[in-house]
Design a protein around this motif. Structure first.
Motif, PDB file in Angstrom:
ATOM      1  N   THR A 120       0.835  -1.202   0.000  1.00 54.74           N
ATOM      2  CA  THR A 120       0.000   0.000   0.000  1.00 54.74           C
ATOM      3  C   THR A 120       0.865   1.246   0.000  1.00 54.74           C
ATOM      4  O   THR A 120       0.615   2.205  -0.745  1.00 54.74           O
ATOM      5  N   LEU A 121       1.892   1.255   0.814  1.00 60.19           N
ATOM      6  CA  LEU A 121       2.811   2.385   0.875  1.00 60.19           C
ATOM      7  C   LEU A 121       3.515   2.589  -0.462  1.00 60.19           C
ATOM      8  O   LEU A 121       3.631   3.718  -0.943  1.00 60.19           O
ATOM      9  N   LEU A 122       3.953   1.512  -1.084  1.00 57.81           N
ATOM     10  CA  LEU A 122       4.590   1.594  -2.395  1.00 57.81           C
ATOM     11  C   LEU A 122       3.619   2.145  -3.442  1.00 57.81           C
ATOM     12  O   LEU A 122       3.990   2.990  -4.267  1.00 57.81           O
ATOM     13  N   ALA A 123       2.390   1.702  -3.408  1.00 60.50           N
ATOM     14  CA  ALA A 123       1.381   2.193  -4.357  1.00 60.50           C
ATOM     15  C   ALA A 123       1.127   3.685  -4.167  1.00 60.50           C
ATOM     16  O   ALA A 123       1.022   4.432  -5.148  1.00 60.50           O
ATOM     17  N   LEU A 124       1.056   4.134  -2.940  1.00 61.20           N
ATOM     18  CA  LEU A 124       0.849   5.559  -2.676  1.00 61.20           C
ATOM     19  C   LEU A 124       2.029   6.391  -3.162  1.00 61.20           C
ATOM     20  O   LEU A 124       1.849   7.470  -3.736  1.00 61.20           O
ATOM     21  N   LEU A 125       3.230   5.897  -2.924  1.00 58.43           N
ATOM     22  CA  LEU A 125       4.413   6.617  -3.384  1.00 58.43           C
ATOM     23  C   LEU A 125       4.485   6.660  -4.910  1.00 58.43           C
ATOM     24  O   LEU A 125       4.847   7.684  -5.501  1.00 58.43           O
ATOM     25  N   GLN A 126       4.125   5.570  -5.565  1.00 52.43           N
ATOM     26  CA  GLN A 126       4.110   5.549  -7.024  1.00 52.43           C
ATOM     27  C   GLN A 126       3.050   6.498  -7.569  1.00 52.43           C
ATOM     28  O   GLN A 126       3.286   7.192  -8.558  1.00 52.43           O
ATOM     29  N   TYR A 127       1.899   6.523  -6.931  1.00 49.37           N
ATOM     30  CA  TYR A 127       0.845   7.436  -7.371  1.00 49.37           C
ATOM     31  C   TYR A 127       1.341   8.872  -7.281  1.00 49.37           C
ATOM     32  O   TYR A 127       1.168   9.665  -8.197  1.00 49.37           O
ATOM     33  N   ARG A 128       1.975   9.208  -6.193  1.00 49.61           N
ATOM     34  CA  ARG A 128       2.471  10.572  -5.997  1.00 49.61           C
ATOM     35  C   ARG A 128       3.562  10.902  -7.002  1.00 49.61           C
ATOM     36  O   ARG A 128       3.647  12.012  -7.499  1.00 49.61           O
ATOM     37  N   LEU A 129       4.393   9.908  -7.317  1.00 51.34           N
ATOM     38  CA  LEU A 129       5.474  10.114  -8.272  1.00 51.34           C
ATOM     39  C   LEU A 129       4.935  10.417  -9.668  1.00 51.34           C
ATOM     40  O   LEU A 129       5.453  11.277 -10.368  1.00 51.34           O
ATOM     41  N   TRP A 130       3.888   9.725 -10.088  1.00 48.30           N
ATOM     42  CA  TRP A 130       3.392   9.859 -11.457  1.00 48.30           C
ATOM     43  C   TRP A 130       2.234  10.835 -11.610  1.00 48.30           C
ATOM     44  O   TRP A 130       2.045  11.397 -12.687  1.00 48.30           O
ATOM     45  N   PHE A 131       1.432  11.049 -10.571  1.00 49.87           N
ATOM     46  CA  PHE A 131       0.237  11.866 -10.730  1.00 49.87           C
ATOM     47  C   PHE A 131       0.144  13.018  -9.741  1.00 49.87           C
ATOM     48  O   PHE A 131      -0.716  13.881  -9.888  1.00 49.87           O
TER      49      PHE A 131
END
Length: 95
Positions: A13-24
């Motif tokens: 979940t933490l990785l997904a949130l960080l990826q979301y922030r990185l791309w969007f």
């Protein structure tokens, strides 16, 4: 048993949130690409303006130094003809 499943789920979940922030998110990678494109356009515009400024400086120096540049401008822009000269205008042949 619950602890073994909770930790990986939390990390995913933490990785997904960080990826979301990185791309969007704010200041994301697409924002970076857009800024790089704007920088490239501004660098090109600055180069064009620098070249124009250099040409204007050369023109100013020519006008300060010699009368020939002033005479050339007067002939081209104002139609100056010296006393005793005959003016001929040669027009290109029509096709």
């Amino acid at each position: 048993m619950l602890r073994k499943r909770l930790l990986p789920l939390l990390l995913i979940t933490l990785l997904a949130l960080l990826q979301y922030r990185l791309w969007f998110g704010k200041h994301s990678i697409p924002d970076l690409w857009e800024l790089e494109a704007q920088i490239a356009a501004q660098v090109q515009q600055n180069a064009n303006l620098t070249q124009r400024n250099d040409l204007l400086k050369a023109d100013i120096n020519d006008l300060k130094i010699g009368l020939e540049a002033i005479e050339e401008r007067a002939r081209n822009e104002l139609g100056l003809i010296k006393q005793g000269e005959t003016f001929y205008r040669i027009l290109p042949a029509e096709q």
